[in-house]
Design an enzyme around this catalytic site. Structure first.
Site, PDB file in Angstrom:
ATOM      1  N   GLY A  10       0.802  -1.215   0.000  1.00 27.96           N
ATOM      2  CA  GLY A  10       0.000   0.000   0.000  1.00 27.96           C
ATOM      3  C   GLY A  10       0.840   1.272   0.000  1.00 27.96           C
ATOM      4  O   GLY A  10       2.056   1.250   0.208  1.00 27.96           O
ATOM      5  N   GLN A  11       0.167   2.390  -0.213  1.00 29.31           N
ATOM      6  CA  GLN A  11       0.864   3.671  -0.309  1.00 29.31           C
ATOM      7  C   GLN A  11       1.599   4.043   0.984  1.00 29.31           C
ATOM      8  O   GLN A  11       2.744   4.504   0.944  1.00 29.31           O
ATOM      9  CB  GLN A  11      -0.128   4.784  -0.649  1.00 29.31           C
ATOM     10  N   THR A  63     -10.054  -0.757   0.672  1.00 33.62           N
ATOM     11  CA  THR A  63     -10.241   0.659   0.334  1.00 33.62           C
ATOM     12  C   THR A  63     -11.032   0.891  -0.955  1.00 33.62           C
ATOM     13  O   THR A  63     -11.131   2.030  -1.413  1.00 33.62           O
ATOM     14  CB  THR A  63      -8.871   1.364   0.209  1.00 33.62           C
ATOM     15  N   THR A 102     -10.085   6.897   8.539  1.00 34.55           N
ATOM     16  CA  THR A 102     -10.514   7.703   7.399  1.00 34.55           C
ATOM     17  C   THR A 102     -11.520   8.783   7.774  1.00 34.55           C
ATOM     18  O   THR A 102     -12.237   8.657   8.777  1.00 34.55           O
ATOM     19  CB  THR A 102     -11.146   6.788   6.332  1.00 34.55           C
ATOM     20  N   TYR A 126     -17.892   1.309   3.348  1.00 35.89           N
ATOM     21  CA  TYR A 126     -16.486   1.534   3.668  1.00 35.89           C
ATOM     22  C   TYR A 126     -16.336   2.333   4.963  1.00 35.89           C
ATOM     23  O   TYR A 126     -15.604   1.934   5.875  1.00 35.89           O
ATOM     24  CB  TYR A 126     -15.804   2.266   2.512  1.00 35.89           C
ATOM     25  N   TRP A 151      -7.887  11.627   1.443  1.00 42.40           N
ATOM     26  CA  TRP A 151      -7.410  12.036   0.121  1.00 42.40           C
ATOM     27  C   TRP A 151      -5.921  11.694  -0.046  1.00 42.40           C
ATOM     28  O   TRP A 151      -5.105  12.536  -0.433  1.00 42.40           O
ATOM     29  CB  TRP A 151      -7.637  13.530  -0.094  1.00 42.40           C
TER      30      TRP A 151
END
Length: 299
Positions: A10-11, A63, A102, A126, A151
């Site tokens: 993942g990021q 996600t 989130t 989600y 974001w």
């Protein structure tokens, strides 16, 4: 200090791998499937305990916001049950946990940034499963730092910034929603903040105020203005460009409800930990400058 991060591809995990390499005192172990699969909680403890962590970063999540509407059981298994298993494993090893959540835990109404004490009210599967994950993590491990972010973009994986640059390779004009507001957040900044927390937990383990915090880029914008800034930076570096046309959310229907107000206040994080992300435009430039033509994944 030994740190485990879940969600290896993942990021945030990839950004942590990169930034942790600048800290010789940190040994970062990134875990992912198949050895750690949140959809199979029985894999979690063995994988984490084998790494002998001093700190666990829970970054893995389901996600796919729209797809979650059709796969609520899988989203819940990963975002709630899986997150709980990670938190419980950390607790069993006497390790604190940093869990990423989130902005979607809020209803998305109003015209001011949300603070941590505001009532939650998710309007998507989600968001609901991520809220359930927050509660499960807090219940499983009292030494928790839950970081709500929003974001998220980076040079890695799939995200809005890379999608805009890729689409601009073949389109002259892109229609982008202008009535949803939030804080663009670089995963690299998230990684730096997490490493800042790791240092605090190492140097002053008894002085950390555990709980929920908001962690996003500094400053807010809407999606269309975000896109325009991406292309401004891109063209400065002779990269792709497209004109941006403002549209309303109603003109771009999606299966899951998107919050019109995703802005989060980071004042509590700054007051307690003394760290704030750079202005989102500054962080965006660092990322755009690293993305090759076509918005392909960085190596």
């Amino acid at each position: 200090m030994r740190i485990v991060v879940t969600g290896r591809d993942g990021q945030v995990a990839r950004s942590l791998i990169e930034r942790a390499a600048l800290h010789p005192s940190i040994k970062l172990i990134a875990l992912g499937r198949p050895e750690l699969d949140l959809a199979q909680p029985e894999t979690v403890f063995a994988a984490i305990s084998a790494a002998k962590p001093d700190l666990v970063i829970s970054a893995a999540a389901y996600t796919a916001v729209d797809k979650a509407e059709d796969e609520p059981a899988l989203a819940r298994a990963i975002n709630a049950d899986g997150a709980a298993a990670v938190a419980q494993a950390a607790a069993n090893l006497n390790a604190p946990i940093v869990h990423l959540s989130t902005d979607y835990v809020f209803c998305g109404e109003g015209d001011r940034p949300y603070v941590e004490s505001d009532p939650t009210g998710p309007r998507s599967v989600y968001g609901q499963t991520k809220l359930e994950g927050e509660l499960a993590v807090a219940d499983a491990n009292p030494r928790h730092l839950i970081l709500r972010t929003a974001w998220v973009y980076s040079p890695f994986g799939t995200n809005f910034v890379k999608t805009m640059l890729r689409l601009a390779e073949t389109r002259d004009t892109l229609s982008v929603v202008a009535d949803q507001w939030g804080n663009p957040t670089s995963a690299i900044d998230i990684a730096d903040a997490v490493l800042h927390l790791a240092d605090r937990l190492h140097t002053d383990p008894d002085g950390v105020d555990f709980g929920i915090y908001h962690l996003v880029g500094t400053g807010s914008t809407n999606w269309s203005s975000f896109a325009r800034e991406i292309f401004k930076i891109s063209t400065d570096g002779l990269g792709p460009f497209a004109d941006v046309k403002d549209i309303l959310t109603s003109e771009y229907p999606t299966k899951a409800n998107r919050p019109s107000n995703s802005r989060l206040s980071t004042d509590r994080f700054f007051d307690i930990f003394g760290w704030r992300a750079p202005a989102w435009q500054q962080s965006l430039k660092h990322v755009v400058d690293r993305i090759p033509a076509g918005g392909k994944s960085a190596v």
